[in-house]
Design a protein around this motif. Sequence first.
Motif: not given
Lengths: 241, 241
Positions: B28, B5, B8, B22, B1
Motif C-alpha cells: 500500500v 491502511r 486508504k 497495491k 491491518m
Amino acid sequence: MPVSRLYKLYLSPHRKYVRTLKNLLGFVPGNLSLYRLAFRHKSVAKSVKQGVKNSNERLEFLGDAVLGSVVAEVLFKMYPYKDEGFLTELRSKMVNRNNLNQLGRKLGFEQLVEYDNRMINATRQGSLMGDAFEALVGAVYLDKGYDFTKNFLINHIIKSHIDIHTLEQTETNFKSKLIEWCQRHGKDVLFEVAQNQDGESNKLFTVQVNIDGEVVGQGKEFSKKNAEKLAAEKACEALGI
Amino acid sequence: MPVSRLYKLYLSPHRKYVRTLKNLLGFVPGNLSLYRLAFRHKSVAKSVKQGVKNSNERLEFLGDAVLGSVVAEVLFKMYPYKDEGFLTELRSKMVNRNNLNQLGRKLGFEQLVEYDNRMINATRQGSLMGDAFEALVGAVYLDKGYDFTKNFLINHIIKSHIDIHTLEQTETNFKSKLIEWCQRHGKDVLFEVAQNQDGESNKLFTVQVNIDGEVVGQGKEFSKKNAEKLAAEKACEALGI
C-alpha cells in the motif's frame, strides 16, 4: 563506548589500521577486510578464482553505483525546480574521475592505496585515488548499509569537500551530455570526421554528429577536438537537451 | 491491518487508485502524489515554476540511479567471481531502455501512464513505459526508503520478470562497452568514418576508433554500422576491456 569498539581501537592486532580508518572515515569500521580490499589496486592483487583478482575493481563498480544514487538524491532535493538534464549534468561534474582523484588525494589516500609503482606510471597513479574512493564507498555500503553510507557521504564528504555551487557554474561538456542522453534514450551516436580540406597547411576539420543515422549537428574548426565540441553543442541545441 | 491502511484501501476518496497501485506494487503506497507524478509524462504536465514541469522526468533521474545501485548489488553478490567488466555489461543488459519498456508494458503501465497521444507517436509510446518504470522506482524510494525499494525490486520485479542467466548469454555490445569504459576512465572516444572507396556500388566503409587521439581499433565493412561494431570490438580487444 561498546566493548567491541574499545577492543578494535585499543587491543586488537589491527588497532593501528582501525585508528587510521577511523581518522579518515569518522567512524569505526566493522569488516576490516572490505576496507583493505578497497585500497588494493590490481597491480598488487592475487588471483583468487577463475582469473578474478582480489583487487578493488569489483567494489569500485558497486561504489560507483551507490555514489551515483546518493548524489542523485542530494541534487534532486537541493534543486527542486531544476529539470533532469541539469541534475544529470551537475552529477557528472561532481563524480567525474578528475574530481574523485582530487578527493582521494585530499583524503590522504596516497598513504593507503597499495599498488606496484613499477607497473603504474605517474599519470595513472592519480587515477588510482578516484578508483579507490569509489571502492571505499562500496566497502562502507557493504559494511554499514545504504542509509549509513548516505549520511557518511553527505556529512563527511560532500559538505566538506565538494563545492556544488561552484561546479554548477563551470562550463558544460556538451559531448558527455549528448552521449549520456543517447545512452539514456537507447540511441546510437557517432561523431564522424568528414575529410578535412586537402593541401592546406591550416586544416579545417568538419565533424558531424550522427544519431541513429541522422546528422543532427555539425562543427567546423581548426582542431578535430574543437570541431567535435561545436558539433556536440549544436546537436544538444537541436535536440533540446 | 493498521487503520491508515484500512482507510486508504476502503474509505478514502482515492481508494480505487490505491487498490490499483497495491495490485501493481504488492504494497500500500504512502504518498500517493509521488506515484501520480511517476506516471505523468511531460506531454500532459503543467509548468510549476521557472519552466519546470510537474512531469515524471526528475523522478526518472532519481529512479534510474537507485535502480542502477540495486542491480549493481544484486549482480555483485550473485557473481562473486566475475570481474567488474562483466558486472557492468550485465547491468547494462538488464536496465537498457528496451528491457525497461517491455517491463513497463508487462506490468500494465499502459493503463497508468498519462500522456497526450496527439503529441507522441507509436514508437515513442513504447519508451514512455521504461521512463515511467524508472520514475516509479524513484517514487518508491522517496516514499519508502532504500531498503524497502531494494526488496521490492528484488522480490517483486527482478525475480519475477528478469531472466538474468539468459541475458548473460546474449551478444555483447562492444560499442557501449567501449563508451562506458572511456567515460569511466575519463577518456575521449571518437568513431571516425574514413572516406569510403569512391566510384564503387558496394561501398566499403572504414571506421576507426580514436581514444584520446590514438587509433586503437579499425573495422572495414559494407555498412557503416557494422564497420563501427567491428572497430569497437577490436578496440575492446586491444585495451583488454
